[in-house]
Write a protein that holds these residues in place. Structure first.
Motif, short mmCIF file in Angstrom:
data_model
loop_
_atom_site.label_atom_id
_atom_site.label_comp_id
_atom_site.label_asym_id
_atom_site.label_seq_id
_atom_site.Cartn_x
_atom_site.Cartn_y
_atom_site.Cartn_z
N PRO A 337 57.20 32.38 39.45
CA PRO A 337 58.57 31.94 39.74
C PRO A 337 59.45 31.82 38.51
N MET A 338 58.92 31.27 37.41
CA MET A 338 59.77 31.04 36.25
C MET A 338 60.17 32.33 35.55
N HIS A 339 59.56 33.45 35.93
CA HIS A 339 59.94 34.73 35.35
C HIS A 339 61.07 35.41 36.13
N CYS A 340 61.43 34.84 37.26
CA CYS A 340 62.59 35.35 38.00
C CYS A 340 63.84 35.00 37.20
N PRO A 341 64.74 35.95 36.97
CA PRO A 341 65.93 35.66 36.15
C PRO A 341 66.86 34.62 36.75
N GLN A 342 66.71 34.36 38.06
CA GLN A 342 67.58 33.38 38.71
C GLN A 342 66.97 31.97 38.75
N PHE A 343 65.69 31.85 38.40
CA PHE A 343 64.99 30.58 38.55
C PHE A 343 65.64 29.49 37.70
N GLY A 344 66.04 28.39 38.35
CA GLY A 344 66.60 27.24 37.66
C GLY A 344 68.02 27.42 37.19
N THR A 345 68.59 28.60 37.39
CA THR A 345 69.98 28.84 36.98
C THR A 345 70.80 29.24 38.20
#
Length: 380
Positions: A337-345
């Motif tokens: 999940p944290m490698h998705c460019p949208q994660f957390g942003t």
């Protein structure tokens, strides 16, 4: 706390971790060449992060987070059809709360409700049945969503509606089954999977023999697991021991809840009410043959698709994921999940872009809830 505290005992956890480390060393697994274990159930994913099991277990184990969340694998086209149903003036649309914020192509059910659609959150299809009794002038539609765990309750509700003659009650059926997507993942030449931690709640209904093909046809071990930290650690150890010993079997760690042959009453209700669809689209996995259920013709009066002329035709209506959304790659284990460019942003629980951040069992929600900023920093 009986039957709970003993499955959270720190001493037992340390003993299991010691054994896990020993077997990992015997296998020769390392961070560079880890054993890939997929936990199929989203509840297991959250338990792994809640209890920090991903950090307590050795680097020679890599957890792959499978498509074990029915909300997460629902394609956007079906969300759009839910909204189309809900916006009909004669309809009271009822749903479990975790489906309210899943985005369709234009809006979510929550947004449709804010715009005036009569959408109500319920705790069970029995609540929807009661609404149908109280509002005979309205059409009450229940959003039937879930794996084999929730399918029996919807089937029993349809049977009850038939007995009462509640012709203003229907189900928009999106029930799906677990074994077909596992087979699809195992058939994917790009997937690297060494073993499985099997779902507990699903297996409580279907039993353990539905997974025989994993061991017999693909030579992979699977251990049905409970949801406490000791359950999961013991199940991981059982998978590792099978790999070390060159075995591939279906084992049941969750024997206190899961019977070998499942729940006969639940299985009978499901068989009576539903039949397999020829195909069903899974978000991130595409079309999978005979993986979805539909209402049998004998209960057509309670099938929202037939009643309102909506839903699957001969060909499914595929809708592409939003640009930048990596839900499909995460659900198939090709990306964390944290490698998705949208994660957390661009994608957060407050403003989700994809279903994995919406659902209480989604992998992205687990990473965000239990890792938060640390997960984002790790990706950077």
């Amino acid at each position: 706390m009986r039957f709970t505290e003993e499955f959270r005992d720190p001493k037992a956890a340390k003993a299991l971790l010691k054994e896990i480390n020993k077997v990992v060393d015997e296998i020769g697994a390392t961070k560079e060449k880890p054993v890939h274990i997929m936990e199929i159930c989203g509840g297991h994913t959250h338990a792994i992060f809640r209890y920090g099991l991903d950090k307590l277990t050795p680097a020679g184990i890599e957890f792959i987070h499978g498509p074990g969340c029915p909300v997460c694998v629902l394609p956007m086209s079906r969300v759009d059809e839910c909204i189309e149903l809900a916006e009909k003036p004669e309809v009271i649309f009822t749903t479990f709360g975790d489906a309210m914020r899943v985005p369709g192509t234009k809006k979510s059910l929550m947004q449709a409700k804010a715009e005036g659609a009569d959408i109500r959150m319920v705790y069970s299809p029995l609540d929807a049945l009661e609404l149908a009794r109280r509002h005979p002038e309205r059409e009450v539609v229940f959003f039937g969503l879930g794996f084999e765990t929730t399918t029996p309750s919807t089937a029993l509700s349809i049977q009850q509606a038939a007995r009462e003659g509640l012709t203003n009650f229907s189900v928009f059926c999106n029930h799906i089954t677990v074994p077909p997507p596992i087979k699809a993942l195992l058939d994917d030449p790009h997937m690297v999977l060494d073993g499985f931690v099997g779902p507990g709640h699903v297996s409580m209904v279907i039993g353990t023999h539905e997974y025989d093909f994993i061991a017999e046809d693909y030579g992979k071990p699977i251990v049905v697991a409970g949801f406490e930290p000791i359950d999961l650690l013991q199940s991981v150890l059982m998978v590792l021991e099978q790999i070390r010993d060159g075995r591939a079997e279906v084992e049941n760690q969750y024997g206190r809840v899961v019977p070998e042959h499942g729940n006969a009453v639940s299985k009978a209700a499901v068989a009576d009410v539903y039949e397999k669809r020829p195909t069903f689209e899974w978000r991130g996995l595409g079309e999978i043959d005979e993986s979805g259920l539909r209402v049998r013709d004998v209960y057509k009066a309670f099938d929202a698709e037939a009643k309102f002329g909506i839903g699957y035709s001969a060909e499914s209506r595929h809708v592409e994921e939003p640009e930048g959304c990596a839900c499909g790659a995460v659900m198939t284990g090709r990306m964390k999940p944290m490698h998705c460019p949208q994660f957390g942003t661009g994608c957060t629980p407050e403003m989700p872009l994809g279903a994995l951040m919406v659902s209480s069992e989604g992998a992205c929600a687990a990473y965000y809830q239990y890792g938060g900023a640390r997960a984002i920093e790790a990706a950077e």
